[in-house]
Design an enzyme around this catalytic site. Structure first.
Site, PDB file in Angstrom:
ATOM      1  CG  HIS A  46      -2.154  -3.486  -1.435  1.00 35.33           C
ATOM      2  ND1 HIS A  46      -1.294  -2.510  -1.007  1.00 35.33           N
ATOM      3  CD2 HIS A  46      -1.527  -4.111  -2.454  1.00 35.33           C
ATOM      4  CE1 HIS A  46      -0.194  -2.545  -1.732  1.00 35.33           C
ATOM      5  NE2 HIS A  46      -0.316  -3.515  -2.631  1.00 35.33           N
ATOM      6  CD  GLU A  48      -4.143  -1.124   3.292  1.00 35.13           C
ATOM      7  OE1 GLU A  48      -3.206  -0.519   3.855  1.00 35.13           O
ATOM      8  OE2 GLU A  48      -3.953  -2.099   2.543  1.00 35.13           O
ATOM      9  CB  CYS A  79      -3.838   1.436   0.598  1.00 36.39           C
ATOM     10  SG  CYS A  79      -3.678  -0.183  -0.200  1.00 36.39           S
TER      11      CYS A  79
END
Length: 155
Positions: A46, A48, A79
Site C-alpha cells: 500500500h 502508506e 495502514c
C-alpha cells in the site's frame, strides 16, 4: 497533497488503484509511496506502508514523531495501524473511504484512547482531485472488464 496525487498517478499508470502518499518532516518529503499490490503481488504494498518504510530509513528510526502523512485516500486498518505504530503525529486525507476507511469512516483506529498513541487527522484536502482520479480509474476498469467479457462471449 499535490505530491501525494503525483504518487497516485504513478499507480494509475501501472493499472493500480491510484492511491498516493508522502510523509513530511521539517517541511521536507522524506517518504513517498503509491499502491503496487498487483504489480508486486503483495498485499502489503500500500502507498502508506511504502512511504513509512522510506521515511523510517530517512529518519534512521522506526519512530516518525514530528512527521505528517499526506494520503489521497483514507487509510485502511493495516495502514492506520502502521501510522499509530510509527508514532506519526498527523495524517492529512484527501478523500474518505466509506467502506474500508479506518480514520473515521468504518472505525477510527488513529484516535482510539486504548492505544498508546493518537494521530491528529485532517480530512477533505483536495477532495475533488483525490476522489476524481479514483472515480476515473474505476469507470475505466468497469469498461475494460465489460469489453473483456463481451470478447470472451464472442469466442
Amino acid at each position: 497533497m499535490k505530491k501525494a496525487l503525483e504518487q497516485a498517478r504513478k499507480a494509475y499508470a501501472l493499472g493500480e488503484v491510484p492511491i498516493g502518499c508522502v510523509i513530511v518532516h521539517d517541511g521536507k518529503i522524506i517518504g513517498r509511496g503509491y499502491n503496487r499490490r498487483n504489480t508486486d503481488k503483495n498485499t502489503l504494498c500500500h502507498a502508506e506502508i511504502t512511504a513509512i518504510r522510506k521515511a523510517s530509513k530517512a529518519m534512521g528510526d522506526w519512530r516518525l514523531e514530528g512527521c505528517t502523512m499526506y494520503v489521497t485516500l483514507e487509510p485502511c486498518q493495516m495502514c492506520a495501524g502502521a501510522c499509530v505504530q510509527a508514532r506519526i503525529d498527523r495524517v492529512v486525507i484527501g478523500c474518505m473511504s466509506p467502506k474500508s476507511g479506518c480514520a473515521g469512516s468504518v472505525i477510527n483506529l488513529l484516535q482510539m484512547d486504548e492505544f498508546n498513541h493518537r494521530v491528529e487527522i485532517e480530512t477533505d484536502v483536495l477532495t475533488d482531485e483525490c476522489s476524481g482520479i479514483l472515480t476515473q480509474f474505476f469507470e475505466e476498469l468497469r469498461l475494460r472488464n465489460k469489453a473483456e467479457k463481451i470478447g470472451r462471449q464472442e469466442i
